[in-house]
Design a protein around this motif. Structure first.
Motif, short mmCIF file in Angstrom:
data_model
loop_
_atom_site.label_atom_id
_atom_site.label_comp_id
_atom_site.label_asym_id
_atom_site.label_seq_id
_atom_site.Cartn_x
_atom_site.Cartn_y
_atom_site.Cartn_z
N VAL A 38 0.85 -1.19 0.00
CA VAL A 38 0.00 0.00 0.00
C VAL A 38 0.88 1.24 0.00
O VAL A 38 1.81 1.34 0.78
N LYS A 39 0.61 2.19 -0.89
CA LYS A 39 1.47 3.35 -1.05
C LYS A 39 0.73 4.67 -0.82
O LYS A 39 1.05 5.66 -1.42
N THR A 80 3.97 12.96 9.54
CA THR A 80 4.81 12.19 8.62
C THR A 80 4.34 12.36 7.18
O THR A 80 5.14 12.57 6.27
N VAL A 81 3.03 12.29 6.98
CA VAL A 81 2.48 12.45 5.63
C VAL A 81 2.74 13.86 5.12
O VAL A 81 3.11 14.04 3.95
N LYS A 82 2.58 14.86 5.98
CA LYS A 82 2.83 16.24 5.56
C LYS A 82 4.30 16.43 5.20
O LYS A 82 4.62 17.10 4.21
N ARG A 83 5.21 15.83 5.98
CA ARG A 83 6.63 15.93 5.65
C ARG A 83 6.93 15.28 4.30
O ARG A 83 7.70 15.80 3.50
N GLU A 84 6.30 14.12 4.03
CA GLU A 84 6.48 13.46 2.74
C GLU A 84 5.97 14.36 1.61
O GLU A 84 6.60 14.45 0.55
N ALA A 85 4.85 15.01 1.82
CA ALA A 85 4.28 15.88 0.79
C ALA A 85 5.18 17.08 0.54
O ALA A 85 5.43 17.46 -0.61
N ALA A 88 8.12 15.96 -1.36
CA ALA A 88 7.76 15.75 -2.76
C ALA A 88 7.66 17.08 -3.50
O ALA A 88 8.03 17.18 -4.67
N MET A 89 7.17 18.12 -2.81
CA MET A 89 7.08 19.44 -3.44
C MET A 89 8.46 19.92 -3.87
O MET A 89 8.64 20.42 -4.97
N ALA A 90 9.43 19.75 -2.99
CA ALA A 90 10.78 20.19 -3.31
C ALA A 90 11.40 19.34 -4.41
O ALA A 90 12.05 19.86 -5.31
N GLY A 91 11.18 18.03 -4.35
CA GLY A 91 11.80 17.13 -5.31
C GLY A 91 11.16 17.12 -6.69
O GLY A 91 11.80 16.78 -7.68
N PHE A 128 -2.08 14.34 -1.98
CA PHE A 128 -0.81 13.62 -2.05
C PHE A 128 -1.10 12.18 -2.41
O PHE A 128 -1.78 11.47 -1.67
N ARG A 129 -0.65 11.77 -3.59
CA ARG A 129 -0.89 10.42 -4.12
C ARG A 129 -2.39 10.10 -4.15
O ARG A 129 -2.82 9.01 -3.82
N GLY A 130 -3.17 11.11 -4.52
CA GLY A 130 -4.61 10.93 -4.67
C GLY A 130 -5.42 11.07 -3.40
O GLY A 130 -6.64 10.99 -3.43
N VAL A 131 -4.76 11.28 -2.26
CA VAL A 131 -5.47 11.40 -0.98
C VAL A 131 -5.44 12.85 -0.52
O VAL A 131 -4.39 13.47 -0.50
#
Length: 153
Positions: A38-39, A80-85, A88-91, A128-131
């Protein structure tokens, strides 16, 4: 949560592990499968449910489990999800695409992110990833992604 774990002595933990090792192995296998397959944000919700299920199965009562601990776990997952988002914004700024929707709104899309906002507003809807991650204030990271998307046109 650490206080809950430390309240028991080593003999109690040994007895618990000897009696319920099969359930713990099954929970660990389920966690590994969920984390690999699950991603989305749903992954962390499932992981939280499995961990809470193991805690409840271990013999804790609702009195033993402090609800502040559950809230803390939920906020940690959200952070954690917000940090990933934000990461991803930066990358993904170099591949971001800006779309003017013609009705005063715009959409910025990358492989993992979608931002939808209205011209002049100080908030955007973040997916983020559709969510949906809700509405975010336009901070420096969001603003730089929007500007990069505009320059990528």
């Amino acid at each position: 949560m650490l206080d809950l774990i430390l309240n028991y002595d080593i003999e109690t933990w040994q007895a618990f592990l000897q009696e319920r090792w099969l359930v713990l192995v099954a929970a660990l296998a389920a966690l590994l499968i969920v984390i690999r397959v699950v991603k989305t944000v749903v992954k962390w919700a499932i992981v939280s449910l499995i961990v809470l299920g193991v805690l409840f199965y271990s013999g804790y009562t609702l009195k033993d489990l402090n609800m502040d601990t559950v809230r803390t776990l939920g906020s940690q997952v959200t952070e954690t999800v917000k940090r990933e988002a934000v990461s991803a914004m930066a990358g993904e700024a170099s591949q971001a695409a800006f779309t003017d929707n013609g009705d005063g709104t715009y959409t910025v899309t990358t492989d993992n992110l979608e931002l939808t906002g209205k011209q002049g507003d100080n908030e955007v809807a973040v997916f983020f990833r559709g969510v949906s991650l809700g509405k975010w204030k336009i901070d420096e990271a969001v603003r730089s992604l929007i500007e990069a998307a505009k320059s990528n046109r």
